[in-house]
Design an enzyme around this catalytic site. Structure first.
Site, PDB file in Angstrom:
ATOM      1  N   ARG B 258       0.874  -1.177   0.000  1.00 41.28           N
ATOM      2  CA  ARG B 258       0.000   0.000   0.000  1.00 41.28           C
ATOM      3  C   ARG B 258       0.906   1.220   0.000  1.00 41.28           C
ATOM      4  O   ARG B 258       1.491   1.566   1.019  1.00 41.28           O
ATOM      5  CB  ARG B 258      -0.853  -0.045   1.276  1.00 41.28           C
ATOM      6  CG  ARG B 258      -1.972   0.939   1.339  1.00 41.28           C
ATOM      7  CD  ARG B 258      -2.569   0.930   2.748  1.00 41.28           C
ATOM      8  NE  ARG B 258      -1.788   1.783   3.635  1.00 41.28           N
ATOM      9  CZ  ARG B 258      -1.567   1.549   4.920  1.00 41.28           C
ATOM     10  NH1 ARG B 258      -2.035   0.469   5.503  1.00 41.28           N
ATOM     11  NH2 ARG B 258      -0.858   2.399   5.645  1.00 41.28           N
ATOM     12  N   HIS B 262      -3.598   4.171   4.804  1.00 43.54           N
ATOM     13  CA  HIS B 262      -4.689   3.201   4.939  1.00 43.54           C
ATOM     14  C   HIS B 262      -5.996   3.818   4.433  1.00 43.54           C
ATOM     15  O   HIS B 262      -6.647   3.297   3.539  1.00 43.54           O
ATOM     16  CB  HIS B 262      -4.829   2.774   6.401  1.00 43.54           C
ATOM     17  CG  HIS B 262      -6.139   2.147   6.728  1.00 43.54           C
ATOM     18  ND1 HIS B 262      -6.513   0.913   6.239  1.00 43.54           N
ATOM     19  CD2 HIS B 262      -7.183   2.597   7.470  1.00 43.54           C
ATOM     20  CE1 HIS B 262      -7.735   0.631   6.680  1.00 43.54           C
ATOM     21  NE2 HIS B 262      -8.159   1.624   7.419  1.00 43.54           N
ATOM     22  N   TYR B 271       4.238   5.095  11.524  1.00 40.79           N
ATOM     23  CA  TYR B 271       4.599   3.688  11.741  1.00 40.79           C
ATOM     24  C   TYR B 271       5.514   3.072  10.683  1.00 40.79           C
ATOM     25  O   TYR B 271       5.909   1.920  10.832  1.00 40.79           O
ATOM     26  CB  TYR B 271       3.330   2.835  11.898  1.00 40.79           C
ATOM     27  CG  TYR B 271       2.299   3.011  10.794  1.00 40.79           C
ATOM     28  CD1 TYR B 271       2.440   2.352   9.585  1.00 40.79           C
ATOM     29  CD2 TYR B 271       1.186   3.842  10.976  1.00 40.79           C
ATOM     30  CE1 TYR B 271       1.497   2.515   8.578  1.00 40.79           C
ATOM     31  CE2 TYR B 271       0.243   4.014   9.970  1.00 40.79           C
ATOM     32  CZ  TYR B 271       0.395   3.357   8.781  1.00 40.79           C
ATOM     33  OH  TYR B 271      -0.518   3.512   7.787  1.00 40.79           O
TER      34      TYR B 271
END
Lengths: 327, 368
Positions: B258, B262, B271
């Site tokens: 990805r 998100h 993160y």
């Protein structure tokens, strides 16, 4: 006409509908060879084969999820969740998908499925086998929640549930499965979903209940007649949700007094909704505050104490007399 | 009795055909008709450009939160390309490229992402489920659809999408198990994009691969380079043939990434590192596929640019149309529709209540 238990009557409904409609598929744990742990699906696999009656692996969520796919395809799955205490493992499939696929797809896909499951106490069962949690389902938009009270209406309501275009949660009282027999006609009989029935006429008081609690409620009505000379009107909801209030309001406008009875816990239970409706629409006809007789807001105790938990005739009578005494 | 090795007949393989530099393993090259190659390329480019445009619309406040797909186009298109119109697609929520391949309009995506239910309307000629937000809950529906198709003696198949995070859900295991037990024609497409919001796949499972989870259920599992459209296409072709011919389900793990957040509500910098993203940018499925087409003599820079400007125009037209359509979508009373086949009286009453409240506030607005 044959005298049947509720188990036999439900079996008749399934058997006749399966004969008539090849879209009806029965699935669940032990529903095939074993005929269901309560024998509601007894003999169906023999008559219809294992493509119509599916013994599934042990996974409630998948049983319901698979039913959703089948229903969206155009079949009419009737799944059995062995005990309603296990249906929380499929709750999200009902809440997230079954109840809202029509809405989520703007009507393109629908979920005409029935989830049959035994509920309620009174049969000295194990933990997680005696709950009465109809409020969960009744609170979910897009679902119908049906609870029959005897063999004849159980059969007739199950027929309608199988033909309903929307998902139906069908609670079967374990306490009623073999409690008594009724005449059930061999010829097809269907009762509309969403129509409560007045099962006893009276002028002085309205008793509203459903499912297994109908027996102590009717017993209380009889005792009120015999010992107090009071004519209680009794209404059997049959469909908890969507709640059809008209007959309740008419009755309470006539009697001015009401008691609502269910074995589900009290707070936020069906009685709370019924009492609100009566307050909204029959307030000026009320002669006394409405009472409710319910289970308590605790985990239903193991069977040695469940008698004290479940509403009974005596508790119903006490509430009725309190309502009658108020002015 | 001594300890013995138990032999499991299913095997798990890894497949890559077009490497990161766009070099082709000719022995494994699938035979794809030219028009299909063009269509795949066009849809991949459309999905990419549309994603970029949606992101800018979101940043401008013209649509709500959405889940970008950048980097995952090959995993989606290489699989969905094998479905016939009558087959079933059961998506999660990050499959816009697959949806566009199936014919979902750009307008409907914009309208849905701007908070109008009208955007989920599915035409009668597409057997596609609406997107499913609760992670992992949708795969089992494909099993029911596949079972029903088989029951009706149709050779339709059901393809369902989900991510690496979904493989931790109980429903994933239940769906695979049911599909295998009932031998339903289902293709499970896992887009392992490495991250479930902030949780890397290494924290999602100790399994070496996600594909190997198939073995426990007695079905074939294959891991493919999900950014290599040829590998995805070849693996999906086998899986769809298997399903269609009555030989049951398959799990395909597409290893992809990805490249963006998100959803637009997420900040991936919290993160993961820029270096990691940059590494995956080097494996972008789009330039890799384009290099393959150029090497085959099917695409030129000029032709690509022509397709791109055509696409940009198509997107702009769709935005204009969608925004125009949304101007006429204000009536909140429609929210009561599609709850039941027939509206119960209690709901009719609530609908009337809102109608009344709306007209009263409209009156008050006039007075004020």
């Amino acid at each position: 006409m044959a005298k049947m238990t509720m188990v036999q009557a439900l079996n008749l409904a399934l058997q006749q509908e399966m004969e008539k409609d090849d879209r009806v598929i029965v699935l669940g744990e032990d529903v095939g060879v074993d005929g269901g742990v309560f024998r509601v699906t007894d003999g169906l696999i023999k008559q219809f084969g294992d493509q119509r009656v599916l013994d599934t692996p042990l996974a409630e969520s998948a049983i319901v999820g698979m039913s959703i796919g089948m229903a969206a395809y155009g079949l009419r799955p009737v799944c059995e969740i062995q005990f309603s205490g296990f249906s929380y493992q499929n709750f999200h499939q009902i809440e997230n998908h079954a109840a809202r696929l029509r809405w989520r797809s703007r009507g393109r896909f629908t979920v005409p499925m029935v989830l049959r499951t035994p509920y309620g106490g009174g049969v000295r069962a194990l933990e997680h086998h005696s709950e009465s949690r109809e409020a969960y389902w009744a609170h979910t938009p897009g679902l119908k929640m049906v609870i029959p009270s005897g063999p004849r209406n159980a059969r007739a309501l199950l027929v309608s549930a199988m033909r309903d275009p929307d998902p139906v949660i069908f609670y079967e009282s374990k306490a009623l499965y073999r409690a008594f027999r009724e005449e059930v006609p061999e010829a097809e009989e269907a009762l509309p979903i969403g129509e409560p029935q007045r099962v006893r006429e009276g002028e002085d008081l309205t008793l509203i209940s459903y499912g297994a609690m109908m027996r102590p409620t009717l017993e209380a009505a009889q005792q009120l007649q015999d010992t107090d000379g009071i004519a209680a009107e009794v209404i059997d909801l049959l469909t908890i949700s969507p709640l059809a209030e008209k007959i309740l309001i008419q009755s309470v406008k006539k009697t001015g007094r009401a008691v609502v009875i269910h074995e589900a816990p009290r707070s936020f239970g069906p009685a709370a909704e019924i009492m609100s409706r009566l307050m909204e629409k029959a307030f000026y006809y009320l002669e006394a505050p409405i009472e409710r007789v319910t289970g308590y807001d605790i985990v239903i105790p193991l069977f040695n104490r469940e008698k004290a938990y479940l509403p009974n005739t005596e508790r119903i009578l006490r509430a009725a007399r309190k309502v009658l005494a108020a002015s | 009795m001594p300890r013995k090795k138990i032999t499991i007949s299913e095997k798990v393989e890894a497949l890559s055909i077009l490497d990161e530099k766009g070099r082709l393993d000719e022995k494994l090259e699938p035979d794809i008709a030219e028009d299909v190659l063009f269509q795949l390329h066009r849809t991949m480019l459309l999905a990419r450009k549309f994603d970029e445009r949606l992101l800018s619309l979101q940043r401008q406040g013209r649509i709500g939160t959405f889940a970008p797909i950048k980097g995952q186009e090959a995993a989606q298109l290489g699989t969905i390309a094998h479905l016939r119109p009558g087959d079933w697609m059961v998506p999660a929520f990050r499959e816009t490229a697959a949806e566009l391949w199936r014919g979902r309009s750009l307008e409907s995506v914009i309208i849905y992402n701007n908070g109008f239910n009208e955007g989920v309307a599915i035409p009668d000629d597409r057997n596609d489920f609406p997107i499913s937000v609760p992670v992992g809950s949708q795969m089992i529906h494909a099993v029911g659809l596949g079972w029903a198709a088989k029951y009706r003696q149709k050779d339709d198949v059901a393809m369902t999408y989900f991510g690496d995070g979904a493989t931790s859900q109980g429903d994933f295991h239940e769906a695979l198990n049911f599909a295998a037990v009932f031998q339903t024609p289902v293709i499970f497409v896992c887009q392992n994009n490495q991250w479930a919001i902030s949780i890397p796949v290494s924290q999602q499972t100790r399994s070496k691969t996600l594909a190997q989870k198939a073995l426990a259920y007695g079905m074939p599992g294959i891991q493919v380079d999900g950014n290599d459209i040829l590998a995805v296409y070849a693996a999906a072709q086998e899986a769809v043939q298997r399903a269609r011919s009555g030989d049951g389900p398959t799990l395909i793990e597409c290893v992809t990434y990805r490249l963006l957040m998100h959803t637009t509500a997420d900040d991936p910098k919290r993160y993961r590192t820029d270096e990691e993203v940059e590494q995956w940018n080097q494996r972008d499925p789009l330039p890799r596929f384009e290099k393959y087409l150029i090497d085959k003599g099917l695409l030129t820079e000029e032709k690509r640019n022509a397709v791109e400007s055509e696409i940009l125009e198509e997107i702009q037209t769709a935005i204009d149309r969608a925004e125009k359509q949304m101007e006429a979508m204000g009536d909140p009373i429609d929210m009561f529709d599609n709850t039941f086949a027939e509206m119960p009286s209690s709901l009719k009453e609530q609908k009337e209540e809102l109608t009344h409240a709306l007209s009263e506030s409209a009156e008050e607005g006039k007075d004020g």
